[in-house]
Design a protein around this motif. Structure first.
Motif, PDB file in Angstrom:
ATOM      1  N   GLU A  42      10.071   1.566  -4.693  1.00 45.47           N
ATOM      2  CA  GLU A  42       9.527   0.450  -5.475  1.00 45.47           C
ATOM      3  C   GLU A  42       8.010   0.524  -5.528  1.00 45.47           C
ATOM      4  O   GLU A  42       7.398   0.332  -6.590  1.00 45.47           O
ATOM      5  N   GLU A  43       7.403   0.809  -4.388  1.00 42.70           N
ATOM      6  CA  GLU A  43       5.940   0.910  -4.347  1.00 42.70           C
ATOM      7  C   GLU A  43       5.430   2.106  -5.145  1.00 42.70           C
ATOM      8  O   GLU A  43       4.366   2.049  -5.735  1.00 42.70           O
ATOM      9  N   MET A  44       6.202   3.189  -5.169  1.00 43.82           N
ATOM     10  CA  MET A  44       5.798   4.350  -5.959  1.00 43.82           C
ATOM     11  C   MET A  44       5.683   3.975  -7.434  1.00 43.82           C
ATOM     12  O   MET A  44       4.704   4.305  -8.100  1.00 43.82           O
ATOM     13  N   TYR A  45       6.684   3.276  -7.946  1.00 44.51           N
ATOM     14  CA  TYR A  45       6.661   2.890  -9.352  1.00 44.51           C
ATOM     15  C   TYR A  45       5.595   1.840  -9.636  1.00 44.51           C
ATOM     16  O   TYR A  45       5.012   1.812 -10.710  1.00 44.51           O
ATOM     17  N   ARG A  46       5.326   0.989  -8.673  1.00 44.23           N
ATOM     18  CA  ARG A  46       4.327  -0.060  -8.853  1.00 44.23           C
ATOM     19  C   ARG A  46       2.904   0.471  -8.719  1.00 44.23           C
ATOM     20  O   ARG A  46       2.014   0.087  -9.470  1.00 44.23           O
ATOM     21  N   SER A  47       2.681   1.388  -7.765  1.00 44.29           N
ATOM     22  CA  SER A  47       1.311   1.766  -7.422  1.00 44.29           C
ATOM     23  C   SER A  47       0.920   3.192  -7.771  1.00 44.29           C
ATOM     24  O   SER A  47      -0.266   3.506  -7.814  1.00 44.29           O
ATOM     25  N   GLY A  48       1.894   4.065  -7.951  1.00 42.71           N
ATOM     26  CA  GLY A  48       1.582   5.464  -8.213  1.00 42.71           C
ATOM     27  C   GLY A  48       1.434   6.314  -6.964  1.00 42.71           C
ATOM     28  O   GLY A  48       1.055   7.478  -7.044  1.00 42.71           O
ATOM     29  N   ILE A  49       1.742   5.760  -5.808  1.00 43.75           N
ATOM     30  CA  ILE A  49       1.684   6.513  -4.555  1.00 43.75           C
ATOM     31  C   ILE A  49       3.068   7.110  -4.317  1.00 43.75           C
ATOM     32  O   ILE A  49       4.066   6.382  -4.338  1.00 43.75           O
ATOM     33  N   PRO A  50       3.158   8.421  -4.077  1.00 42.12           N
ATOM     34  CA  PRO A  50       4.474   9.030  -3.882  1.00 42.12           C
ATOM     35  C   PRO A  50       5.276   8.335  -2.780  1.00 42.12           C
ATOM     36  O   PRO A  50       4.754   8.054  -1.693  1.00 42.12           O
ATOM     37  N   ALA A  51       6.536   8.058  -3.061  1.00 43.63           N
ATOM     38  CA  ALA A  51       7.404   7.394  -2.084  1.00 43.63           C
ATOM     39  C   ALA A  51       7.497   8.200  -0.795  1.00 43.63           C
ATOM     40  O   ALA A  51       7.541   7.632   0.296  1.00 43.63           O
TER      41      ALA A  51
END
Length: 149
Positions: A42-51
């Motif tokens: 979820e954070e990857m899609y929100r922030s662009g940081i690889p999961a």
């Protein structure tokens, strides 16, 4: 690996883990990944940081969710208070005695703040020029930027 393939693999992993019952003999690391991988995605899609980076950092920094910071303060990334933090606090010995660490209401809050911490940190800005699939570049970049001692 293309972004489309990376997304497909991420979704496939999530679907497969939804049907796997947790085994009592799983390692603490496997339990952590099972429990928090969705938050990392979820954070990857929100922030662009690889999961994979978020999950790896959470895994290491929280000692698989078993550290005192994680169990008592929901702090999975060892993020210190710094001067701008207005939330709850706890104090632990780290690089120095009695350092201030952030306390969160939930692990999800910790994951969101980790993304915000990296996205707003000037010393991490160059990481967002990397592809979301370049986990090696992110890992080397975090080390270069001095993420953790």
């Amino acid at each position: 690996m293309t972004l489309r393939r990376s997304i497909f693999i991420t979704i496939l992993i999530l679907v497969l883990t939804a049907f796997v019952q947790p085994a009592a003999d799983q390692t603490p690391q496997a339990r952590y990944v099972e429990k928090y991988s969705r938050l990392a995605v979820e954070e990857m899609y929100r922030s662009g940081i690889p999961a994979s980076i978020t999950l790896a950092q959470g895994l290491l920094e929280s000692r698989y969710g078993l550290s005192e910071l994680a169990t008592k303060g929901n702090n999975h990334f060892g993020i210190k208070c710094h001067s701008t933090w207005k939330g709850k606090r706890t104090y632990h010995d780290d690089d120095a005695k009695g350092e201030c660490f952030r306390v969160y209401d939930s692990p999800a809050d910790s994951y969101r703040d980790h993304s915000k911490f990296l996205a707003n940190g000037q010393r991490y800005a160059f990481l967002f020029d990397l592809q979301i699939t370049d986990y090696k570049g992110w890992a080397k970049g975090l080390k270069k930027a001095g993420y953790a001692t």
